[in-house]
Design an enzyme around this catalytic site. Sequence first.
Site, mmCIF file in Angstrom:
data_model
loop_
_atom_site.group_PDB
_atom_site.id
_atom_site.type_symbol
_atom_site.label_atom_id
_atom_site.label_comp_id
_atom_site.label_asym_id
_atom_site.label_seq_id
_atom_site.Cartn_x
_atom_site.Cartn_y
_atom_site.Cartn_z
ATOM 1 N N SER A 93 -2.005 -8.337 16.753
ATOM 2 C CA SER A 93 -1.314 -8.763 15.537
ATOM 3 C C SER A 93 0.072 -9.318 15.905
ATOM 4 C CB SER A 93 -1.241 -7.592 14.553
ATOM 5 O OG SER A 93 -0.817 -8.007 13.279
ATOM 6 N N ASP A 230 -10.928 -11.633 9.431
ATOM 7 C CA ASP A 230 -9.512 -11.248 9.465
ATOM 8 C C ASP A 230 -8.721 -12.233 8.607
ATOM 9 O OD1 ASP A 230 -6.973 -10.414 9.973
ATOM 10 O OD2 ASP A 230 -7.069 -10.631 12.151
ATOM 11 N N HIS A 259 -9.375 -7.394 11.111
ATOM 12 C CA HIS A 259 -8.155 -7.387 11.909
ATOM 13 C C HIS A 259 -8.218 -6.457 13.112
ATOM 14 C CE1 HIS A 259 -4.039 -8.684 12.251
ATOM 15 N NE2 HIS A 259 -3.543 -7.458 12.220
#
Length: 280
Positions: A93, A230, A259
Amino acid sequence: MNNINREGFDLAYCVKGQGKRKILVIGSSVYYPRLFSENLYKHFQFYFLDHRGFVKSPRELKQEDYTLDKIVEDIEVARQFLKLENFIILGHSGHAFMASAYAKKYPQYIDKVILLNSAPTNSQERQQQSFSYFNETADTERKRQFEHDIAFLENDIRNDPERRFVHMCLRMGAHSFYDYTFDAADMWEGVYTNMQIIDYLWGVAFAERNLIHLLADVEKPVLVGLGRYDYLVAPVSLWDSLDGLDKNIKKVIFEKSGHNPMYEEPETFDRELISWINNK
């Protein structure tokens, strides 16, 4: 759990697994060990390291206390302390920006780079693009779940403003998981978030940078892992320009993940990761 003190910040770290190959995961030393499978810990030794956004401030802070450059130097201090050489750095991320920035500045210590579930930039324009993609392509039930969950966010933040980042992650579950009904509360249990630092890094530092541009200066093998579902950093086509780079970059799209493919598709993720790492 052990700590490395860096300019007053107690950066916790934990070590899990075995094997000659070392993987340094940047992020929360509480959150990230929960995402990877026990199987991976049989193959590699993982070092999970806090950055300043996951620890309490030692004093009243100024912006220069939590720039991306500061985070990179924290990683280097930790590398020296942990005696890591020729290691793999992993950023998931927003932490992909940290991992790539470190690899660019200190390539002599890096073997490979793993970037998971990030968009190339965190600009407001890109965030809106991802949200539009969700509205245009997500199915009706997923949208309905999101509308139900997000209605609670304002009250969550009002009651517990210091965990705003966590509340947002939890209420965005329909954007985050292939199984849009999944409750990720256990993942975030006991995770401290320093909102002053997180707001700057995610809102400013990561918005000003583009990972595809950064990768042009990284002369190491890179694995980019993305989740088809995601929506937080969608669409995966944002990374299409990687295909034209004359670089040692492998892009993997996990078709039944959002994600967190390491958690959502552990067998497929492990197979891809082990194969790529062991491929000389």
